[in-house]
Scaffold this active site. Structure first.
Site, PDB file in Angstrom:
ATOM      1  N   HIS A 374      40.355  25.948  38.571  1.00  0.00           N
ATOM      2  CA  HIS A 374      39.299  26.960  38.733  1.00  0.00           C
ATOM      3  C   HIS A 374      39.163  27.875  37.535  1.00  0.00           C
ATOM      4  O   HIS A 374      38.402  28.834  37.601  1.00  0.00           O
ATOM      5  CB  HIS A 374      39.579  27.838  39.953  1.00  0.00           C
ATOM      6  N   LYS A 565      30.498  41.322  41.832  1.00  0.00           N
ATOM      7  CA  LYS A 565      31.565  40.334  41.660  1.00  0.00           C
ATOM      8  C   LYS A 565      32.781  41.094  41.153  1.00  0.00           C
ATOM      9  O   LYS A 565      32.679  42.294  40.869  1.00  0.00           O
ATOM     10  CB  LYS A 565      31.155  39.253  40.648  1.00  0.00           C
ATOM     11  N   ARG A 566      33.960  40.431  41.059  1.00  0.00           N
ATOM     12  CA  ARG A 566      35.114  41.105  40.467  1.00  0.00           C
ATOM     13  C   ARG A 566      34.742  41.670  39.095  1.00  0.00           C
ATOM     14  O   ARG A 566      33.907  41.095  38.385  1.00  0.00           O
ATOM     15  CB  ARG A 566      36.289  40.130  40.326  1.00  0.00           C
ATOM     16  N   LYS A 571      32.994  38.568  32.579  1.00  0.00           N
ATOM     17  CA  LYS A 571      31.790  38.557  33.415  1.00  0.00           C
ATOM     18  C   LYS A 571      30.714  39.488  32.851  1.00  0.00           C
ATOM     19  O   LYS A 571      29.580  39.474  33.282  1.00  0.00           O
ATOM     20  CB  LYS A 571      32.134  38.933  34.848  1.00  0.00           C
ATOM     21  N   THR A 673      30.002  31.339  42.575  1.00  0.00           N
ATOM     22  CA  THR A 673      29.475  30.924  43.874  1.00  0.00           C
ATOM     23  C   THR A 673      28.510  31.989  44.394  1.00  0.00           C
ATOM     24  O   THR A 673      27.610  31.680  45.170  1.00  0.00           O
ATOM     25  CB  THR A 673      30.614  30.722  44.908  1.00  0.00           C
ATOM     26  N   LYS A 677      24.695  31.896  46.450  1.00  0.00           N
ATOM     27  CA  LYS A 677      24.298  32.667  47.642  1.00  0.00           C
ATOM     28  C   LYS A 677      22.981  33.401  47.382  1.00  0.00           C
ATOM     29  O   LYS A 677      22.102  33.452  48.242  1.00  0.00           O
ATOM     30  CB  LYS A 677      25.390  33.683  48.004  1.00  0.00           C
TER      31      LYS A 677
HETATM   32  C1  26Q Z   1      47.899  33.710  39.881  1.00  0.00           C
HETATM   33  C2  26Q Z   1      49.229  34.006  39.708  1.00  0.00           C
HETATM   34  C3  26Q Z   1      49.737  35.247  40.101  1.00  0.00           C
HETATM   35  C4  26Q Z   1      48.881  36.165  40.696  1.00  0.00           C
HETATM   36  C5  26Q Z   1      47.554  35.853  40.876  1.00  0.00           C
HETATM   37  C6  26Q Z   1      47.058  34.619  40.453  1.00  0.00           C
HETATM   38  C7  26Q Z   1      45.637  34.299  40.641  1.00  0.00           C
HETATM   39  C8  26Q Z   1      44.969  34.687  41.802  1.00  0.00           C
HETATM   40  C9  26Q Z   1      43.634  34.394  41.978  1.00  0.00           C
HETATM   41  C10 26Q Z   1      44.929  33.604  39.683  1.00  0.00           C
HETATM   42  C11 26Q Z   1      43.579  33.306  39.873  1.00  0.00           C
HETATM   43  C12 26Q Z   1      42.923  33.708  41.022  1.00  0.00           C
HETATM   44  C13 26Q Z   1      41.496  33.450  41.291  1.00  0.00           C
HETATM   45  C14 26Q Z   1      40.689  32.741  40.552  1.00  0.00           C
HETATM   46  C15 26Q Z   1      39.281  32.560  40.905  1.00  0.00           C
HETATM   47  O1  26Q Z   1      38.789  33.139  41.862  1.00  0.00           O
HETATM   48  N1  26Q Z   1      38.537  31.739  40.160  1.00  0.00           N
HETATM   49  C16 26Q Z   1      37.129  31.506  40.471  1.00  0.00           C
HETATM   50  O2  26Q Z   1      37.043  30.358  41.300  1.00  0.00           O
HETATM   51  C17 26Q Z   1      35.723  30.191  41.789  1.00  0.00           C
HETATM   52  C18 26Q Z   1      35.745  29.031  42.768  1.00  0.00           C
HETATM   53  O3  26Q Z   1      35.905  27.833  42.102  1.00  0.00           O
HETATM   54  C19 26Q Z   1      34.758  29.954  40.645  1.00  0.00           C
HETATM   55  O4  26Q Z   1      33.456  29.897  41.165  1.00  0.00           O
HETATM   56  C20 26Q Z   1      34.859  31.081  39.615  1.00  0.00           C
HETATM   57  O5  26Q Z   1      34.073  30.776  38.498  1.00  0.00           O
HETATM   58  C21 26Q Z   1      36.314  31.282  39.211  1.00  0.00           C
HETATM   59  O6  26Q Z   1      36.434  32.421  38.365  1.00  0.00           O
END
Ligand code: 26Q
Length: 837
Positions: A374, A565-566, A571, A673, A677
């Site tokens: 991702h 978004k975040r 972004k 995503t 929406k």
């Molecule tokens: C990893 C290790 C330790 C702590 C946290 C994490 C961690 C947590 C969440 C690393 C990444 C995430 C989230 C990533 C994420 O949301 N990516 C998004 O995924 C979506 C679904 O595929 C995409 O549409 C987005 O583009 C992408 O940014």
């Protein structure tokens, strides 16, 4: 059509669908029964939350019957099942969703009306399940909805965090985090299963033994124990025929299993140990950046993997004597690398616990596992230090080394003496701190690696892991993300859903491609009129929310320009702010009035440790404060930041959006995503050539979207050639110079004029890593075209309708159908529901 009240319109849709035998009086009785016997309360004395719980328990009864039926069906037919492993599920609220998928919405509305209770108030009584950060967690939730709707045998596995993603307050313009203790009153959706608790050993050491046959026989000794207690959450598909299960684990201690403490008999130490164990599932890590070396996070990841694999193996062994059929009955999917320890854990179970030869176990492991990437951001790629792994999971580290040894031998046989390549492909990153590269582990241990949009997959192949693509081109594939139309259109936008259904029927709910039948209506004045009315009432609702939360009055006739978004530098919320400042200065200094009044709406959380992201929130609120208070631009421009962005807030914003901002630097947003929406609900996108936004353009047509800015290849070349000099744009373009200078002047922060100087410096002196200035001119021009287009309401509406009609591809049903066919090899276990009822 358009003069019906929302309530009446919603009833039209669900009456048609109603296949539930339950009557209003029977449902009422069940609600009363639960108020009395589950909550021990007289109906008249129930609080809002208790009303919610009583209704939810009544709905749960219906879910449980269908869940048991579904499990019986799976047991009888023994189909191949998929197990989706994810550290995050951003479910949001479930009551309305469950009612809607069970087609009991009207029934429930009628029942509550009879009791004199407000339906929406009961819905508001539910705490959101925010067990995720953003896109990745929400995608997992949409996928569960699609799996169940399509009757696919699929289980979600995750952790039952006691605290979900933090809640966001805005205090003096700054983000303040507050804990989200969402389980404090329990959840009616969770069924605890203590009898299926799972024992997980951790820490300890390896004793190198030899078995009777003289074979090396490693023994994992002196481990500590944590216990994972499963909680099942029913996931009902649209139509109610299939109810799958999301199983989330809570960590508990079990002092009597802990060898060390048991032997020493130290009571107080055992209690301390218990507290330590229970912190493991305490809190969701609030980040989309990897913080290296966090032991608790590693233990969380292993808890998920260990509990899940035991559960899968236990169920498989009930009906199979050997592991020969394992990979043809079990698919295990890794949602990013977070559960990638599954590679080592499955090998350990097969080799150590079931005495399988290594080669056979490896074949099974690869054939069973698949992995979705991702993210491309280097700082978000997981790595675990060898020393930490050795301490927490010594046997797994050993297995990873063995996997690596055999893998590198294979690479060396293809490319002899290519040491650089071996170094790049190794599961172990050498250096001061040796670390395991989880992307490499997931890739080597699985048969499929997919990206989440066409562009993202291309970048994975050519730039993230090109060596692996060369070695195994057949492993790589694309699965463009999707979102569930049940939550994001049917429930979030009931007025539009009813307009669509009354025009083309209701098949679209489970076959979103059917929205194409709306295309001819884009030119139909009656339909356009109805469509505009629907949008205006959604916008009016949002104006109320904006006033309640921000105390800013806005007009529903303005253009609603939405960036939610975040908060993350890639972004580029900052690019949007630069454009806003430019518009503002043009008004107050050049006397140029914009073609249409606009409301800029922001929302989103910043990771608590991400300084720049938190500064950007302060920037947005500060710019808003100055602009909203300036009488010279009254009625022309407003800037608001809605606090605590979450699923339920998104459900209110999406239907009211005219313009959806998707302006990440090309090559950084894996898919997005939110973009889907918004388009599905009739917003027009202003966006870059990034992620799935490109595919949205392919679907809706160039004339119905506003794309701008540099493309991935151009940025790559400018980077490589060192030819990007943000100062050139600053000197060449007086508009850019003027707006950049405001960051140094303190115009938006008179109390502390140097507060935003870092932006000026980061962009002009430190290379502008996200290429804001490179895209700013074309962004400003494109925003001008957006405003001109909005001046023509009929032309705009026509484009908006075509966006709705042409975004069927972005249903998560399509995505899940592709995963099922091309990766998991699973099939529906019942025929999909007939949405016409
Ligand atoms: C990893 C290790 C330790 C702590 C946290 C994490 C961690 C947590 C969440 C690393 C990444 C995430 C989230 C990533 C994420 O949301 N990516 C998004 O995924 C979506 C679904 O595929 C995409 O549409 C987005 O583009 C992408 O940014």
């Amino acid at each position: 059509m358009s003069n019906r009240r929302p309530e009446q319109q919603a009833r039209l849709t669900s009456k048609k669908h109603s296949d539930v035998a339950l009557t209003v009086p029977a449902f009422l009785d069940t609600i009363r029964y639960h108020a009395r016997y589950s909550l021990g309360k007289r109906w008249g004395l129930c609080s809002g939350r208790e009303l919610f719980t009583a209704v939810a328990l009544a709905v749960r009864d219906a879910l449980i019957d269908r869940m048991l039926e579904t499990e019986d069906r799976y047991q009888q037919t023994d189909p191949k099942r998929v197990h989706y492993l994810s550290m995050e599920y951003l479910l949001g609220r479930s009551l309305k969703n469950n009612l809607s998928n069970l087609r009991m919405l009207d029934l429930c509305r009628d029942a509550l009306r009879k009791m004199g209770v407000d339906f929406e108030e009961v819905m508001e009584g539910e705490c959101e399940a925010a067990l995720g950060n953003g896109g990745l967690g929400r995608l997992a939730a949409c996928f569960l909805d699609s799996l169940a709707t399509m009757g696919m045998p699929g289980y979600g596995y995750g952790l039952n965090y006691e605290y979900g993603l933090f809640k966001q307050d805005i205090d003096n313009g700054y983000q303040k985090e507050k804990p989200d203790n969402w389980l404090i009153h329990g959840s009616p959706w969770q069924i605890e299963r203590p009898d299926e608790a799972c024992i997980v050993p951790l820490y300890g050491r390896i004793e190198h033994g030899i078995d009777r046959a003289g074979q090396y026989n490693p023994m994992w000794m002196d481990w500590k124990i944590i216990v994972g207690v499963p909680h099942d959450m029913p996931i009902v598909g649209f139509g109610g025929q299939t109810v799958n299960v999301l199983r989330v684990y809570s960590a508990r201690s079990s002092a009597e299993f802990d060898m060390q403490i048991f032997n020493e008999g130290d009571y107080l130490k055992a209690v301390e140990q218990q507290i330590a164990s229970e912190t493991i599932s305490k809190v969701l890590y609030p980040s989309d950046l990897v913080e290296a070396g966090r032991e608790l996070r590693l233990v969380q990841e292993y808890l998920l993997v260990a509990c899940t694999l035991r559960d899968i193996v236990r169920r498989y062994e009930k009906s199979h004597a050997t592991f020969d059929q394992f990979a043809s009955k079990v698919a295990i999917h890794l949602n990013d690398t977070h559960p990638a320890l599954a590679v080592a854990e499955l090998m350990r179970i097969l080799v150590d616990e079931h005495a399988q030869p290594w080669e056979k176990a490896w074949e099974t492991t690869q054939a069973t596992l698949s992995y979705t990437n991702h993210t491309l951001m280097p700082e978000a790629l997981e790595k675990w230090s060898v020393s930490l792994l050795e301490y927490v999971l010594p046997r797994h580290l050993q297995i990873i080394y063995e996997v690596n040894h055999r893998f590198l031998a294979q690479v060396a046989s293809v490319w002899p003496d290519d040491h650089e390549r071996l170094r790049r492909m190794s599961l172990i990153e050498e250096g001061e701190q040796k670390a395991v590269r989880m992307v490499n582990l997931a890739l080597v241990g699985s048969h499929s690696t997919n990206g989440v949009s066409a562009l993202h997959t291309q970048i994975v192949k050519t730039s993230l892991v090109p060596d692996f693509y060369q070695l195994w081109p057949e492993k790589f594939n694309t699965k463009t993300n999707g979102v569930t139309p049940r939550r994001w259109l049917l429930q979030a936008n009931p007025l539009l859903a009813d307009l669509i259904t009354s025009t083309i029927g209701s098949d679209w709910i489970t076959d979103l491609g059917k929205l194409r039948a709306l295309e001819p209506y884009a030119q139909d004045p009656d339909f356009q009129q109805a469509f505009m009315m629907v949008r205006r009432s959604s916008k009016t609702l949002l104006t109320q929310i904006i006033y309640d939360r921000c105390r800013v009055a806005v007009s529903p006739d303005a253009l609603f320009d939405v960036h939610v978004k975040r908060i993350h530098e890639y972004k580029r919320q900052l690019l949007n702010v630069m454009q806003i400042i430019h518009q503002y200065l043009r008004m107050i200094q050049d006397g140029i009035t914009p073609p249409v009044p606009r409301v800029y709406i922001f929302a989103g959380k910043a990771a608590p440790g991400y300084w720049a992201a938190k500064q950007i929130i302060k920037l947005i609120t500060s710019v808003g404060q100055v602009i909203n208070a300036d009488p010279r631009v009254q009625g022309l421009i407003k800037v608001v930041f809605l606090p605590d962005y979450r699923v339920s807030l998104a459900e209110q914003i999406v239907p009211a959006t005219d313009v959806s901002e998707q302006i990440s630097m090309a090559g950084t947003e894996a898919s997005g995503t939110g973009n889907m929406k918004f388009a599905m609900n009739g917003a027009l996108t202003i966006g870059t050539h990034d992620g799935a936004t490109i595919e949205i353009m392919d679907e809706v047509g160039q004339e119905n979207i506003f794309l701008f800015g540099l493309q991935v290849e151009e940025i790559r070349q400018m980077r490589a050639g060192g030819s990007y000099h943000p100062r050139t744009y600053y000197h060449r373009n007086p508009d850019i110079r003027r707006l950049m200078d405001t960051f140094a002047s303190g115009l938006f922060c008179p109390d502390e004029p140097s507060r935003f100087r870092w932006i000026y410096e980061s962009v002009l002196d430190r290379g502008d890593p996200y290429f804001h200035l490179a895209d700013l001119e074309s962004y400003i021009e494109t925003q001008e075209r957006v405003a001109q287009a909005f001046k023509d309401p009929v032309g705009w509406t026509c484009k908006a309708i075509l966006n709705v009609a042409r975004t069927g591809k972005f249903s998560s049903d399509r995505a899940i159908a592709e995963y099922a066919r091309e990766i998991w090899n699973i099939k529906p276990s019942s025929s999909p529901p007939d949405a016409t009822g």
